[in-house]
Write a protein that holds these residues in place. Structure first.
Motif, PDB file in Angstrom:
ATOM      1  N   TYR A  71      -4.084  -8.740  -8.340  1.00  0.00           N
ATOM      2  CA  TYR A  71      -4.659  -9.174  -7.063  1.00  0.00           C
ATOM      3  C   TYR A  71      -5.567 -10.376  -7.276  1.00  0.00           C
ATOM      4  CZ  TYR A  71      -7.827  -9.347  -3.103  1.00  0.00           C
ATOM      5  OH  TYR A  71      -8.595  -9.789  -2.050  1.00  0.00           O
ATOM      6  N   ARG A 124       0.810  -1.221   0.000  1.00  0.00           N
ATOM      7  CA  ARG A 124       0.000   0.000   0.000  1.00  0.00           C
ATOM      8  C   ARG A 124       0.844   1.272   0.000  1.00  0.00           C
ATOM      9  NH1 ARG A 124      -1.163  -2.085   5.367  1.00  0.00           N
ATOM     10  NH2 ARG A 124      -2.962  -3.077   4.397  1.00  0.00           N
ATOM     11  N   HIS A 135      -3.013 -11.430   2.156  1.00  0.00           N
ATOM     12  CA  HIS A 135      -3.086  -9.997   2.439  1.00  0.00           C
ATOM     13  C   HIS A 135      -1.758  -9.508   3.021  1.00  0.00           C
ATOM     14  CE1 HIS A 135      -3.548 -10.568   6.863  1.00  0.00           C
ATOM     15  NE2 HIS A 135      -4.024 -11.742   6.472  1.00  0.00           N
ATOM     16  N   SER A 136      -1.710  -8.230   3.346  1.00  0.00           N
ATOM     17  CA  SER A 136      -0.476  -7.592   3.871  1.00  0.00           C
ATOM     18  C   SER A 136       0.708  -7.846   2.948  1.00  0.00           C
ATOM     19  CB  SER A 136      -0.158  -8.097   5.284  1.00  0.00           C
ATOM     20  OG  SER A 136      -1.054  -7.570   6.224  1.00  0.00           O
ATOM     21  N   GLU A 137       0.473  -7.713   1.654  1.00  0.00           N
ATOM     22  CA  GLU A 137       1.530  -7.964   0.682  1.00  0.00           C
ATOM     23  C   GLU A 137       2.594  -6.867   0.749  1.00  0.00           C
ATOM     24  OE1 GLU A 137      -1.637  -7.268  -0.083  1.00  0.00           O
ATOM     25  OE2 GLU A 137      -2.529  -8.883  -1.259  1.00  0.00           O
ATOM     26  N   GLU A 181      -6.896 -15.700  -0.389  1.00  0.00           N
ATOM     27  CA  GLU A 181      -7.173 -14.691   0.632  1.00  0.00           C
ATOM     28  C   GLU A 181      -5.891 -14.184   1.289  1.00  0.00           C
ATOM     29  OE1 GLU A 181     -10.541 -15.493   3.264  1.00  0.00           O
ATOM     30  OE2 GLU A 181     -10.949 -17.275   2.048  1.00  0.00           O
ATOM     31  N   SER A 197      -3.523 -13.209  -5.268  1.00  0.00           N
ATOM     32  CA  SER A 197      -3.842 -13.112  -3.834  1.00  0.00           C
ATOM     33  C   SER A 197      -5.265 -13.532  -3.478  1.00  0.00           C
ATOM     34  CB  SER A 197      -3.623 -11.666  -3.354  1.00  0.00           C
ATOM     35  OG  SER A 197      -2.292 -11.281  -3.541  1.00  0.00           O
ATOM     36  N   GLU A 198      -6.242 -13.051  -4.233  1.00  0.00           N
ATOM     37  CA  GLU A 198      -7.648 -13.279  -3.878  1.00  0.00           C
ATOM     38  C   GLU A 198      -8.005 -14.758  -3.732  1.00  0.00           C
ATOM     39  OE1 GLU A 198     -11.764 -11.130  -5.056  1.00  0.00           O
ATOM     40  OE2 GLU A 198     -10.687 -12.070  -6.740  1.00  0.00           O
ATOM     41  N   ASP A 253      -5.190   0.665  -1.835  1.00  0.00           N
ATOM     42  CA  ASP A 253      -6.025  -0.538  -1.685  1.00  0.00           C
ATOM     43  C   ASP A 253      -7.063  -0.621  -2.804  1.00  0.00           C
ATOM     44  OD1 ASP A 253      -4.677  -1.320   0.557  1.00  0.00           O
ATOM     45  OD2 ASP A 253      -6.155  -0.559   1.984  1.00  0.00           O
ATOM     46  N   PHE A 309      -7.074  -3.883  -5.192  1.00  0.00           N
ATOM     47  CA  PHE A 309      -8.156  -4.874  -5.167  1.00  0.00           C
ATOM     48  C   PHE A 309      -8.887  -4.965  -6.494  1.00  0.00           C
ATOM     49  CE2 PHE A 309      -8.295  -3.937  -0.402  1.00  0.00           C
ATOM     50  CZ  PHE A 309      -7.411  -4.985  -0.130  1.00  0.00           C
ATOM     51  N   GLU A 349      -2.746  -8.748  10.362  1.00  0.00           N
ATOM     52  CA  GLU A 349      -1.984  -7.834   9.518  1.00  0.00           C
ATOM     53  C   GLU A 349      -0.562  -7.683  10.063  1.00  0.00           C
ATOM     54  OE1 GLU A 349      -2.937  -5.889   6.717  1.00  0.00           O
ATOM     55  OE2 GLU A 349      -4.622  -7.290   6.667  1.00  0.00           O
TER      56      GLU A 349
END
Length: 376
Positions: free
Chosen positions: A108, A94, A118-120, A116, A112-113, A99, A103, A145
């Motif tokens: 993404y 970020r 996150h906090s890439e 699930e 990632s999705e 974000d 997204f 996170e």
């Protein structure tokens, strides 16, 4: 710094070797930062190629999707923002992509999705003109996170990971250089034995090994070069000790020449010991080179050039050649049917022209000329 963090750093440095063990290092890294998922990748952005060096705690299918995302710079936000990302500093995604934008991106939805994640984020380990080594990090759905403490630990470990990789690169280059130097030393026809600063033998060229294999007055043991002639052994040991003496000034470290008698009664070996690569503190040489001259086998062809440089007469050149091959003054006088007084007069002429004052110094100078090496 806590014990677990120190242990991780120690593990990373332990991974330096013939091949850097990235998998072991990255696993230790990941466990030290709350089991964060890590992927270490070498990327060639211009040709759309990537190679995974190691992975920790990331689903296999997700890894494949991440690697495929490096095919195109246009579809990879990390590659697009690469110039802005500093080396060795963990940066959350970020920081360079919002974000909302992330997204909505195809990246993404692809990388990632489905899992699930996150906090890439990413920590760039190196940036070159052609390739980049990047350590990406993510968190799984059951993980919180990434907080400030974890980021700080990642920054500390990343710094040491980079240092370990640099050490590995230097060692790899050194090993390559040593292999090349070994090949070069094998081209010369006189023996060379190299000692390191710890007085240990680190290299023996082919010519030296051939001499040692004959066991005709010389051999190698765990403690170093062994000379069968006890008097010569003591003289040689004294030369080594003097040149490894930390208390002596570098300017006084001149090496020395030892004549070694042979059980076969052939002409003696000449051992010329030379300090190498004087260190900046002007006290101790980094190492020692011992040159082995087998006068019964070697033809001293460089003496002609040497004689021209110093302006030797024909008779003086002949004497210099014989001395370099281990002939004593008495043997020379008998061989060429001249008086010993005449030989000594000629020897003094050689001293005058070369600027030396002793026969040993003259022989050392002649052998240096013959070898064609400057090891200081």
């Amino acid at each position: 710094m806590d014990t677990n963090l120190l242990k991780t750093i120690e593990t990373i440095y332990d991974c330096v070797g013939n091949q850097f063990d990235h998998q072991k290092a990255l696993r230790s890294f990941g466990l030290a930062v709350d089991n964060t998922g890590l992927i270490l990748t070498e990327i060639w952005p211009l040709i759309g190629k990537a190679n995974v060096l190691a992975v920790h705690n990331i689903p296999e299918d997700a890894v494949k999707a991440m690697i495929s995302s490096f095919v195109s710079i246009e579809n990879n936000s990390m590659l697009q923002n690469l110039p802005k990302i500093p080396v060795g500093v963990p940066v959350l995604r970020r920081a360079f992509v919002s974000d909302e934008e992330h997204f909505a991106s195809a990246m993404y939805k692809k990388t990632s999705e489905p899992w699930e994640l996150h906090s890439e984020g990413v920590s760039i380990f190196s940036k070159g003109l052609i390739s980049v080594i990047a350590c990406g990090f993510v968190r799984k759905p059951n993980q919180s996170e990434i907080n400030a403490e974890t980021i700080s630990r990642m920054a500390i470990i990343s710094k040491h990971y980079l240092k370990a990789m640099k050490i590995h690169t230097k060692l790899d280059r050194l090993q390559t250089a040593l292999l090349s130097s070994s090949d070069i030393l094998d081209l010369v026809d006189f023996g060379i034995i190299l000692y390191d600063k710890n007085k240990e033998i680190v290299q023996v060229n082919s010519a030296a090994q051939r001499v040692l294999d004959k066991m005709d007055g010389l051999s190698i043991t765990k403690s170093g070069l062994k000379i069968f002639d006890r008097e010569a052994q003591k003289e040689y040991a004294d030369i080594l000790d003097a040149n490894f003496d930390n208390k002596r000034a570098a300017a006084s470290l001149n090496g020395g020449l030892v004549t070694v008698k042979r059980p076969s009664r052939q002409k003696p070996f000449g051992l010329l010991t030379i300090p190498m690569d004087i260190s900046n503190n002007d006290t101790n040489p980094r190492g020692i080179a011992t040159l082995i001259f087998d006068h019964s086998a070697k033809k001293v062809t460089a003496i002609k050039h040497f004689a021209t440089v110093y302006g030797f007469t024909k008779v003086e050149s002949r004497l210099a050649l014989e001395i370099a091959q281990g002939t004593s003054l008495e043997e020379y006088a008998q061989k060429f049917k001249v008086s010993l007084h005449t030989v000594r007069v000629q020897l003094r002429a050689l001293f005058s022209k070369t600027g030396v004052t002793r026969q040993g110094e003259l022989v050392s100078l002649l052998l240096r000329s013959t070898s064609g090496l400057n090891l200081k």
